[in-house]
Structures are given as structure tokens and as C-alpha cells.
Design an enzyme around this catalytic site. Structure first.
Site, PDB file in Angstrom:
ATOM      1  N   ASN A   1       2.330   1.535   4.248  1.00  0.00           N
ATOM      2  CA  ASN A   1       2.656   0.270   4.935  1.00  0.00           C
ATOM      3  C   ASN A   1       2.395   0.366   6.444  1.00  0.00           C
ATOM      4  OD1 ASN A   1       5.562  -1.893   5.446  1.00  0.00           O
ATOM      5  ND2 ASN A   1       3.466  -2.496   5.020  1.00  0.00           N
TER       6      ASN A   1
ATOM      7  N   CYS B   1       0.863  -1.182   0.000  1.00  0.00           N
ATOM      8  CA  CYS B   1       0.000   0.000   0.000  1.00  0.00           C
ATOM      9  C   CYS B   1       0.896   1.227   0.000  1.00  0.00           C
ATOM     10  CB  CYS B   1      -0.976  -0.022   1.172  1.00  0.00           C
ATOM     11  SG  CYS B   1      -0.216  -0.005   2.802  1.00  0.00           S
TER      12      CYS B   1
ATOM     13  N   ASP C   1      -8.561   3.623   1.550  1.00  0.00           N
ATOM     14  CA  ASP C   1      -7.487   3.842   2.513  1.00  0.00           C
ATOM     15  C   ASP C   1      -8.062   4.356   3.832  1.00  0.00           C
ATOM     16  OD1 ASP C   1      -5.205   4.484   3.879  1.00  0.00           O
ATOM     17  OD2 ASP C   1      -4.192   5.317   2.125  1.00  0.00           O
TER      18      ASP C   1
ATOM     19  N   CYS D   1      -1.362   0.875   7.354  1.00  0.00           N
ATOM     20  CA  CYS D   1      -2.802   0.595   7.509  1.00  0.00           C
ATOM     21  C   CYS D   1      -3.205  -0.703   6.791  1.00  0.00           C
ATOM     22  CB  CYS D   1      -3.640   1.753   6.976  1.00  0.00           C
ATOM     23  SG  CYS D   1      -3.402   3.308   7.876  1.00  0.00           S
ATOM     24  N   ARG D   2      -3.294  -0.644   5.456  1.00  0.00           N
ATOM     25  CA  ARG D   2      -3.884  -1.760   4.706  1.00  0.00           C
ATOM     26  C   ARG D   2      -2.948  -2.944   4.526  1.00  0.00           C
ATOM     27  NH1 ARG D   2      -5.314   1.953  -0.247  1.00  0.00           N
ATOM     28  NH2 ARG D   2      -3.353   2.803   0.556  1.00  0.00           N
ATOM     29  N   SER D   3      -1.729  -2.705   4.030  1.00  0.00           N
ATOM     30  CA  SER D   3      -0.880  -3.868   3.714  1.00  0.00           C
ATOM     31  C   SER D   3      -0.395  -4.631   4.952  1.00  0.00           C
ATOM     32  CB  SER D   3       0.275  -3.493   2.778  1.00  0.00           C
ATOM     33  OG  SER D   3       1.168  -2.579   3.352  1.00  0.00           O
TER      34      SER D   3
HETATM   35  P1  4NP Z   1      -1.754   2.827   4.020  1.00  0.00           P
HETATM   36  O1  4NP Z   1      -2.372   4.203   4.550  1.00  0.00           O
HETATM   37  O2  4NP Z   1      -1.204   3.124   2.646  1.00  0.00           O
HETATM   38  O3  4NP Z   1      -2.913   1.880   3.975  1.00  0.00           O
HETATM   39  O4  4NP Z   1      -0.689   2.426   5.015  1.00  0.00           O
HETATM   40  C1  4NP Z   1      -1.643   5.403   4.614  1.00  0.00           C
HETATM   41  C2  4NP Z   1      -0.728   5.621   5.606  1.00  0.00           C
HETATM   42  C3  4NP Z   1      -0.065   6.825   5.695  1.00  0.00           C
HETATM   43  C4  4NP Z   1      -0.329   7.829   4.772  1.00  0.00           C
HETATM   44  C5  4NP Z   1      -1.256   7.611   3.773  1.00  0.00           C
HETATM   45  C6  4NP Z   1      -1.898   6.398   3.692  1.00  0.00           C
HETATM   46  N1  4NP Z   1       0.331   9.075   4.875  1.00  0.00           N
HETATM   47  O5  4NP Z   1       0.010   9.977   4.069  1.00  0.00           O
HETATM   48  O6  4NP Z   1       1.191   9.240   5.729  1.00  0.00           O
END
Ligand code: 4NP
Length: 152
Positions: A11, A8, A124, A13-15
């Protein structure tokens, strides 16, 4: 050995949620010696633990969340892994732009194994705050991935 990498953006939240859930499914299926699972980010929050929301939902479902630390995807990941599974269209664009020659065919979208949801992203939760929806989406996709991988 089959190696699976979930990807994702951050790294956190989702992955990592996908990694922990898939590892749990693989353990339940007694396939731990045959399939490895990891996760990485295209723009990782390097060194971070999973987001509180991801940790909570995994705890709620009694899924171990040990060893999840955010890291950046590397060129070597495209060589080492058999399935590189992105969560949304931006992840897939970034992965395809980054893929060394001959490795792009390993890149998949998370819902590609679900005929009725093929091509759809997993929203997300960093933006939606809905970690439950992420969990439910992954609960639908991951068993289908395990079936798909075993058939290959
Ligand atoms: P992820 O979510 O891609 O599912 O881990 C996010 C985590 C952090 C950010 C964006 C999405 N960020 O902008 O810091």
C-alpha cells in the site's frame, strides 16, 4: 453509494497510485458523491506515505496525492466495499484467503475489465522501479473500471 478499494502488497506503490488516479477520474466525471475510493495493503507498511516514485509520477500528472497513508486491509473492508481490486496474483490469493464468507465475489483483478489484458498483473514497481509502467497500466484499466462500475 459505491465503494471501491484498491489493494496491493505494501500500500505504498501501486494501490495508492490507483486510489489517487481513480479519485481524480471520478472527480472529473462529477461522481464524487456516488463513488468512494480507498486503498489498503495485504502486508502494509502501516503509516507510510506513498513511495517517492508514486508521489513523483502523480505530481508529474497533476494528480492530488493528499491523504494517502498506508494501512492494512481489514475484515470490515470486505463488508464495506463493493469492488476489492488486487494488482497481482499474490494479492488475489491473499484476498481470497482473507475474505469473510459471502464476500469473495467482490474480489477482482485490476485488468479484469480489459478483455485483452484480463488476468494480467500490474508489475510491482517496488521491484521493477518502473513507476511509469505502473502509471500507464493504471491509465488503461481505471477508465474501464469507471465505465464498468457505472453500468452495474
Ligand atoms: P506495493 O509495492 O505493493 O505496490 O505497495 C511494495 C511495497 C513494499 C514492499 C513490497 C512491495 N515491501 O516488500 O516492503
Amino acid at each position: 453509494m459505491t465503494n471501491v478499494l484498491f489493494v496491493c502488497l505494501g500500500n505504498i506503490c501501486r494501490s495508492p497510485m490507483a486510489e489517487a488516479m481513480m479519485r481524480d477520474l471520478i472527480a472529473q466525471a462529477h461522481l464524487t458523491s456516488q463513488i468512494t475510493v480507498d486503498s489498503a495493503g495485504t502486508s502494509a507498511q502501516v503509516g507510510s506515505q506513498p513511495h517517492e516514485g508514486t508521489q513523483q509520477i502523480l505530481a508529474t500528472h497533476h494528480i492530488p496525492a493528499t491523504g494517502l497513508v498506508s494501512r492494512q486491509i481489514t475484515t470490515q473492508d470486505f463488508v464495506n466495499n463493493d469492488y476489492i481490486i488486487g494488482m497481482d496474483a499474490m494479492n488475489l490469493r491473499d484476498l481470497r484467503a482473507m475474505a469473510p464468507q459471502g464476500t469473495a465475489a467482490k474480489i477482482y483483478g485490476i485488468n479484469d475489465v480489459l478483455p485483452d489484458k484480463k488476468g494480467q498483473p500490474i508489475a510491482d514497481p517496488w521491484y521493477t522501479h518502473n513507476f511509469n509502467a505502473t502509471y500507464n497500466d493504471l491509465s488503461a484499466a481505471l477508465p474501464a473500471w469507471l465505465t464498468f462500475i457505472q453500468k452495474q
